[in-house]
Design an enzyme around this catalytic site. Structure first.
Site, PDB file in Angstrom:
ATOM      1  N   ASP A 271      12.748 -31.958  12.845  1.00 53.89           N
ATOM      2  CA  ASP A 271      13.055 -32.088  11.423  1.00 53.89           C
ATOM      3  C   ASP A 271      14.481 -31.720  11.062  1.00 53.89           C
ATOM      4  O   ASP A 271      14.988 -32.153  10.021  1.00 53.89           O
ATOM      5  CB  ASP A 271      12.056 -31.272  10.604  1.00 53.89           C
ATOM      6  CG  ASP A 271      10.685 -31.927  10.587  1.00 53.89           C
ATOM      7  OD1 ASP A 271      10.577 -33.017  10.018  1.00 53.89           O
ATOM      8  OD2 ASP A 271       9.744 -31.370  11.162  1.00 53.89           O
TER       9      ASP A 271
ATOM     10  N   HIS B  68       9.156 -28.253   6.386  1.00 54.44           N
ATOM     11  CA  HIS B  68       9.068 -27.688   7.735  1.00 54.44           C
ATOM     12  C   HIS B  68      10.238 -26.771   8.066  1.00 54.44           C
ATOM     13  O   HIS B  68      10.034 -25.634   8.494  1.00 54.44           O
ATOM     14  CB  HIS B  68       8.996 -28.825   8.761  1.00 54.44           C
ATOM     15  CG  HIS B  68       7.764 -29.656   8.660  1.00 54.44           C
ATOM     16  ND1 HIS B  68       7.646 -30.901   9.243  1.00 54.44           N
ATOM     17  CD2 HIS B  68       6.586 -29.423   8.039  1.00 54.44           C
ATOM     18  CE1 HIS B  68       6.441 -31.406   8.986  1.00 54.44           C
ATOM     19  NE2 HIS B  68       5.784 -30.527   8.251  1.00 54.44           N
TER      20      HIS B  68
END
Length: 356
Positions: free
Chosen positions: A293, A198
């Site tokens: 993330d 990500h």
């Protein structure tokens, strides 16, 4: 069983509907009252593609106390940057005979959640468990309509303390037979994969995101060289894990086990993964691929690297780049040693704390 699902995003809606289809009683909660109101008005949640059909959820509520009362298992399916707030909100509501499962915990989730419960004054802690990632691949087409791209074929789970793992798995395996016992939360924390897939591609596609260009995230957003950067960061993660005494799968090994993909280059494996096909790209940088993330993945990985004397230059680079793009100090906002209760601890002390 009686489940509570906290978080009514695409993952939470998918889980609530799937559990209901399997015959369990589910209460679905979200702090967003407008979202809950829309789901209540709709009356059911529809799943499409890999899972199909509609499910009428037993209870959809913006009242957390109502949601968790009488639940045997509480599935937390929020973004991981909300874990501290969720734990503090639950502190006066949960009991020691309940089980909380973080879906996912990412890196250090159970540690942060436990620390937040204690800081909020909870004396008798419930069982806490974490998975490194969410079991479903899914996206929301509209509130109450979820497109399911895949379900992982294998997924680790660890209880905290680790002696609770088998008991938790005995209750969850009839629902999720693909769950496997991890040795400890050290293994689940080091087994994270989402942040690698990500953070790096999102930052590397800054030009597309800034121009408002929509693209197939995995198929178009990850090129061979972006995949190479991901592999460099993955090697840093695996080395940190080794220094902490745990062997974890590489990203390629994880993709092979989770989705049944044939071994190949990382780029070719991602291109061959039908579960990732059609994934929407971030529209801006206030997106969980960055906010969640970096704070719950890259920052704690870097933190653990410092504890055990392992350099993480690629991970550190993308923490810095993401912070510059977002104009945020992710080093302060993320799961630092202080947030995880690891300040001043040696490598040996961290290992003992996470493997009890």
């Amino acid at each position: 069983m009686r489940f509570t699902v906290i978080g009514a995003g695409s993952g939470g809606q998918c889980m609530a509907a799937h559990l209901t289809q399997l015959g369990h009683s589910v209460s679905l909660y979200d702090i967003d009252r407008e979202k809950i109101s829309r789901l209540q008005e709709r009356g059911s949640i529809t799943l499409e593609n890999r899972l199909t059909g509609s499910a009428v959820i037993h209870r959809i509520t913006p009242n957390l106390g109502e949601a968790v009362q009488g639940a045997e298992i509480i599935m937390v399916v929020t973004t991981t940057d909300a874990h501290g707030a969720v734990a503090r909100a639950l502190a006066g509501l949960v009991t020691a005979d309940q089980t909380i499962v973080l879906n996912p915990g990412h890196c250090g989730g159970a540690l942060e959640f436990t620390a937040a419960l204690k800081q909020a004054g909870l004396q008798s802690l419930p069982e806490i468990a974490e998975c490194p990632t969410l079991i479903y691949g899914c996206r929301q087409l509209e509130p109450g309509h979820i497109y399911v791209t895949g379900i992982k074929k294998s997924l680790l789970l660890a209880g905290y303390p680790s002696g609770t793992t088998e008991g938790i798995l005995q209750r969850l395996r009839p629902v999720y037979p693909q769950l496997k016992a991890a040795s400890s939360i050290l293994e689940t924390s080091m087994s994270i994969s989402g942040c690698l897939m990500h953070v790096i591609p999102t930052v590397m596609n800054t030009n597309k995101i800034d121009s408002g260009e929509a693209f197939d995230y995995y198929m178009e957003g990850i090129t061979p060289h972006i995949a190479l950067l991901m592999e460099h960061a993955d090697r840093e993660r695996v080395l940190v894990a080794e220094k902490l005494g745990v062997r974890v799968k590489t990203l390629r090994e994880w993709l092979q086990g989770a989705y049944g993909l044939q071994p190949d280059s990382l780029y070719n494996m991602l291109q061959a993964n039908t579960a990732y096909r059609g994934s929407a790209s971030p529209k801006n940088f206030e997106h969980r691929f960055v906010l969640e993330d970096v704070t719950g993945g890259f920052v704690p990985l870097s933190t653990f690297g410092r504890v055990c004397g392992v350099d993480t230059p690629v991970i550190d680079l993308f923490i810095q780049l993401a912070g510059l793009v977002c104009e945020k100090d992710f080093r302060k906002l993320g799961r630092t040693a202080e947030a995880l209760g690891l300040s001043g601890k040696t490598r040996e002390e961290v290992i003992r704390l996470m493997t009890i």
